[in-house]
Design a protein around this motif. Structure first.
Motif, PDB file in Angstrom:
ATOM      1  N   HIS A 117      -6.593   8.763   5.436  1.00  0.00           N
ATOM      2  CA  HIS A 117      -6.238   7.864   4.335  1.00  0.00           C
ATOM      3  C   HIS A 117      -4.877   7.197   4.556  1.00  0.00           C
ATOM      4  O   HIS A 117      -4.660   6.063   4.114  1.00  0.00           O
ATOM      5  CB  HIS A 117      -6.302   8.599   2.995  1.00  0.00           C
ATOM      6  CG  HIS A 117      -7.703   8.946   2.616  1.00  0.00           C
ATOM      7  ND1 HIS A 117      -8.702   8.006   2.508  1.00  0.00           N
ATOM      8  CD2 HIS A 117      -8.280  10.137   2.340  1.00  0.00           C
ATOM      9  CE1 HIS A 117      -9.828   8.594   2.177  1.00  0.00           C
ATOM     10  NE2 HIS A 117      -9.598   9.895   2.066  1.00  0.00           N
ATOM     11  N   THR A 118      -3.984   7.856   5.272  1.00  0.00           N
ATOM     12  CA  THR A 118      -2.717   7.221   5.654  1.00  0.00           C
ATOM     13  C   THR A 118      -2.991   6.015   6.545  1.00  0.00           C
ATOM     14  O   THR A 118      -2.408   4.938   6.358  1.00  0.00           O
ATOM     15  CB  THR A 118      -1.793   8.225   6.364  1.00  0.00           C
ATOM     16  OG1 THR A 118      -1.436   9.253   5.437  1.00  0.00           O
ATOM     17  CG2 THR A 118      -0.541   7.556   6.905  1.00  0.00           C
ATOM     18  N   LEU A 119      -3.910   6.182   7.505  1.00  0.00           N
ATOM     19  CA  LEU A 119      -4.270   5.052   8.370  1.00  0.00           C
ATOM     20  C   LEU A 119      -4.933   3.943   7.565  1.00  0.00           C
ATOM     21  O   LEU A 119      -4.671   2.751   7.794  1.00  0.00           O
ATOM     22  CB  LEU A 119      -5.195   5.526   9.496  1.00  0.00           C
ATOM     23  CG  LEU A 119      -4.562   6.452  10.536  1.00  0.00           C
ATOM     24  CD1 LEU A 119      -5.617   6.964  11.503  1.00  0.00           C
ATOM     25  CD2 LEU A 119      -3.439   5.758  11.268  1.00  0.00           C
ATOM     26  N   ASP A 120      -5.802   4.314   6.607  1.00  0.00           N
ATOM     27  CA  ASP A 120      -6.439   3.306   5.739  1.00  0.00           C
ATOM     28  C   ASP A 120      -5.395   2.489   4.996  1.00  0.00           C
ATOM     29  O   ASP A 120      -5.460   1.255   4.957  1.00  0.00           O
ATOM     30  CB  ASP A 120      -7.357   3.975   4.701  1.00  0.00           C
ATOM     31  CG  ASP A 120      -8.599   4.603   5.286  1.00  0.00           C
ATOM     32  OD1 ASP A 120      -8.985   4.238   6.421  1.00  0.00           O
ATOM     33  OD2 ASP A 120      -9.191   5.459   4.594  1.00  0.00           O
ATOM     34  N   LEU A 121      -4.441   3.197   4.380  1.00  0.00           N
ATOM     35  CA  LEU A 121      -3.399   2.512   3.615  1.00  0.00           C
ATOM     36  C   LEU A 121      -2.508   1.651   4.510  1.00  0.00           C
ATOM     37  O   LEU A 121      -2.132   0.525   4.141  1.00  0.00           O
ATOM     38  CB  LEU A 121      -2.549   3.523   2.847  1.00  0.00           C
ATOM     39  CG  LEU A 121      -3.252   4.193   1.670  1.00  0.00           C
ATOM     40  CD1 LEU A 121      -2.423   5.370   1.159  1.00  0.00           C
ATOM     41  CD2 LEU A 121      -3.499   3.191   0.555  1.00  0.00           C
ATOM     42  N   ALA A 122      -2.171   2.158   5.671  1.00  0.00           N
ATOM     43  CA  ALA A 122      -1.337   1.395   6.603  1.00  0.00           C
ATOM     44  C   ALA A 122      -2.047   0.110   7.017  1.00  0.00           C
ATOM     45  O   ALA A 122      -1.436  -0.975   7.030  1.00  0.00           O
ATOM     46  CB  ALA A 122      -0.990   2.246   7.821  1.00  0.00           C
ATOM     47  N   ARG A 123      -3.321   0.200   7.344  1.00  0.00           N
ATOM     48  CA  ARG A 123      -4.088  -0.982   7.741  1.00  0.00           C
ATOM     49  C   ARG A 123      -4.193  -1.976   6.593  1.00  0.00           C
ATOM     50  O   ARG A 123      -4.063  -3.184   6.783  1.00  0.00           O
ATOM     51  CB  ARG A 123      -5.472  -0.576   8.225  1.00  0.00           C
ATOM     52  CG  ARG A 123      -5.434   0.193   9.547  1.00  0.00           C
ATOM     53  CD  ARG A 123      -6.800   0.668   9.973  1.00  0.00           C
ATOM     54  NE  ARG A 123      -7.682  -0.475  10.178  1.00  0.00           N
ATOM     55  CZ  ARG A 123      -9.010  -0.420  10.046  1.00  0.00           C
ATOM     56  NH1 ARG A 123      -9.606   0.691   9.687  1.00  0.00           N
ATOM     57  NH2 ARG A 123      -9.735  -1.494  10.261  1.00  0.00           N
ATOM     58  N   ALA A 124      -4.430  -1.471   5.387  1.00  0.00           N
ATOM     59  CA  ALA A 124      -4.602  -2.347   4.221  1.00  0.00           C
ATOM     60  C   ALA A 124      -3.311  -3.066   3.840  1.00  0.00           C
ATOM     61  O   ALA A 124      -3.364  -4.142   3.243  1.00  0.00           O
ATOM     62  CB  ALA A 124      -5.113  -1.534   3.033  1.00  0.00           C
TER      63      ALA A 124
END
Length: 94
Positions: A41-48
């Protein structure tokens, strides 16, 4: 709260059983699943949000270890070594 949780984890054996939605697993396995959730989810948020998509190497190692256990070992080895591509719809989370 953080201090109490850290003390509780430190005083609990790694093989202590924990009840999860998927049944009983050890504390160390349970904590690894939480690292996967936070890492992904950290990667999801970073990408978003247009942020760098880097995880700490320790976090990435835990995430990869857990996900690799869910994968077909042969298929994953062949893909990671460039010998075969993963199917377009490949997803461990289904």
């Amino acid at each position: 709260t953080i201090a109490r949780v850290l003390a509780l984890v430190a005083s609990t054996a790694n093989d202590e059983p924990v009840n999860s939605f998927a049944g009983q697993i050890t504390l160390s396995e349970y904590l690894a699943t939480r690292v996967v959730e936070v890492g992904v989810h950290t990667l999801d948020l970073a990408r978003a949000t247009g942020q760098p998509t880097d995880l700490h190497s320790d976090t990435a190692a835990v995430v990869l270890s857990v996900l690799a256990q869910l994968a077909s070992p042969t298929q994953l080895i062949l893909a990671l070594t460039g010998r075969q591509s993963l199917p377009d719809d490949y997803n461990l989370m289904r």
